[in-house]
Write an enzyme that holds these catalytic residues in place. Sequence first.
Site, PDB file in Angstrom:
ATOM      1  N   ASP A 132       0.847  -1.199   0.000  1.00 16.82           N
ATOM      2  CA  ASP A 132       0.000   0.000   0.000  1.00 16.82           C
ATOM      3  C   ASP A 132       0.883   1.251   0.000  1.00 16.82           C
ATOM      4  O   ASP A 132       0.688   2.174   0.803  1.00 16.82           O
ATOM      5  CB  ASP A 132      -0.942  -0.002   1.197  1.00 16.82           C
ATOM      6  CG  ASP A 132      -2.076   1.023   1.043  1.00 16.82           C
ATOM      7  OD1 ASP A 132      -2.326   1.468  -0.098  1.00 16.82           O
ATOM      8  OD2 ASP A 132      -2.708   1.379   2.051  1.00 16.82           O
ATOM      9  N   LYS A 134       1.778   4.661  -0.998  1.00 10.16           N
ATOM     10  CA  LYS A 134       1.074   5.839  -1.506  1.00 10.16           C
ATOM     11  C   LYS A 134       1.571   7.053  -0.727  1.00 10.16           C
ATOM     12  O   LYS A 134       2.165   6.907   0.361  1.00 10.16           O
ATOM     13  CB  LYS A 134      -0.444   5.687  -1.354  1.00 10.16           C
ATOM     14  CG  LYS A 134      -0.931   5.453   0.077  1.00 10.16           C
ATOM     15  CD  LYS A 134      -2.446   5.249   0.109  1.00 10.16           C
ATOM     16  CE  LYS A 134      -2.940   4.977   1.526  1.00 10.16           C
ATOM     17  NZ  LYS A 134      -4.406   4.778   1.559  1.00 10.16           N
ATOM     18  N   ASN A 137       1.139   7.415   3.036  1.00 12.66           N
ATOM     19  CA  ASN A 137       1.915   6.544   3.916  1.00 12.66           C
ATOM     20  C   ASN A 137       3.406   6.882   3.916  1.00 12.66           C
ATOM     21  O   ASN A 137       4.213   6.131   4.470  1.00 12.66           O
ATOM     22  CB  ASN A 137       1.719   5.076   3.521  1.00 12.66           C
ATOM     23  CG  ASN A 137       0.333   4.579   3.873  1.00 12.66           C
ATOM     24  OD1 ASN A 137      -0.321   5.102   4.769  1.00 12.66           O
ATOM     25  ND2 ASN A 137      -0.136   3.560   3.164  1.00 12.66           N
ATOM     26  N   ASP A 150       2.549   2.554   7.969  1.00 13.93           N
ATOM     27  CA  ASP A 150       1.319   1.774   7.781  1.00 13.93           C
ATOM     28  C   ASP A 150       1.559   0.455   7.057  1.00 13.93           C
ATOM     29  O   ASP A 150       1.410   0.347   5.835  1.00 13.93           O
ATOM     30  CB  ASP A 150       0.253   2.585   7.045  1.00 13.93           C
ATOM     31  CG  ASP A 150      -1.137   1.953   7.210  1.00 13.93           C
ATOM     32  OD1 ASP A 150      -1.212   0.794   7.658  1.00 13.93           O
ATOM     33  OD2 ASP A 150      -2.129   2.631   6.903  1.00 13.93           O
ATOM     34  N   THR A 169      -4.399   1.170  -3.146  1.00 10.10           N
ATOM     35  CA  THR A 169      -5.288   2.299  -3.392  1.00 10.10           C
ATOM     36  C   THR A 169      -5.360   2.541  -4.897  1.00 10.10           C
ATOM     37  O   THR A 169      -4.323   2.469  -5.575  1.00 10.10           O
ATOM     38  CB  THR A 169      -4.734   3.545  -2.662  1.00 10.10           C
ATOM     39  OG1 THR A 169      -4.579   3.221  -1.275  1.00 10.10           O
ATOM     40  CG2 THR A 169      -5.672   4.724  -2.790  1.00 10.10           C
TER      41      THR A 169
END
Length: 276
Positions: A132, A134, A137, A150, A169
Site C-alpha cells: 500500500d 502511496k 503513507n 502503515d 489504493t
Amino acid sequence: MSENLKKDYQLCEEIGRGKFGTVFRCFSLVSGDDFACKSIDKRLLTDSLDRECLEKEAKIMQLVTGNPNIVQIFDVYEDDSYLHLVIELCNSSDLFDRISKRTFSESEATAVMLPLMEAIAHCHILGVAHRDIKPDNVLFNEWNLLKLADFGSADWFLGGKSMSGIFGTPYYVAPEVISGRDYNEKVDVWSSGVILYMMLAGIPPFYGESAGEIFEAVIRGNLRFPTRIFDSVSPAAKDLLRKMLCKDVSKRFSAEQVLSMSNSCLILIVLFKVEN
C-alpha cells in the site's frame, strides 16, 4: 485502553484515524518522550482477512524496524478489544500534503525517491512487501527525515512465495493486483513509480472519474509524458519511470535496481539542466 499501556504511556490528542483504529499522540511516563499510539479496535474486524492483516502488522513492523526510513515500533499492547502499537511520532506534513500543493523538481523528487526506495528495498530483502505504497503513507519527522508507514496491508513472500488479494489504493495499485493474478514484491515498485510521476507532473499517470475507470486505465498501462508537463524533465527520469511503471513484471525494475538508477539519475539530471 490496556491497563499495561496506561502504566507506561499517557495518551493525548487524536492525530489520525483509519478504518479500524485511531492514532493518538502519547508520551512515555518514564522518559517523557513523545510517540504515536495506533489503537486498533479488534471488534470492528469482522472479516477473517482483516484479522489476519492485524496479526501480521505488529510482527512485520518489528521485523523491519531499525531502518532509518521506516517508522519504528517500540511497544505492543493487546487486550480483548484493542491492539495498541506505540510507534515513532512523525509530526510533519506527509507526502500527499506536499504533492497536493506543488510539483517537485527532479532533484527534489530524487531526494524523496532515494530514502523511499531504501526503505522498500530493506523490506524486500527481509521478504516483506508493503502493498500500500502511496503518498499518505510516506511521512516525515520533525527533522524532515522520510519514514515509510502503515504496514496494515503488508505480507511475507519468503521462499519465492507469491501473494494474492486486492490491496492498495486505486491510483497506485499495480495492474497485476487488479487482474486478480498472483503477484510479487514488485507491486511496491509500480506504486513508487506512480508517486514519482505525480511528484514531477502534479497528476497521476493513470486517471479515471471512478475507481472502476482508474482500474481500467491502470490495466491498460498506457504511460504517457504530455509535452507541456514533461518538456523540462530529463530523459533519464522518463526512462526510470518507464522501468518502474512497466506492465511486464519480469522487466519491471526491482527496488535495488531503482536505487542504483536513481543514483545515476542524479548525475544525469545535473548534466541535463546544465545543457538546457
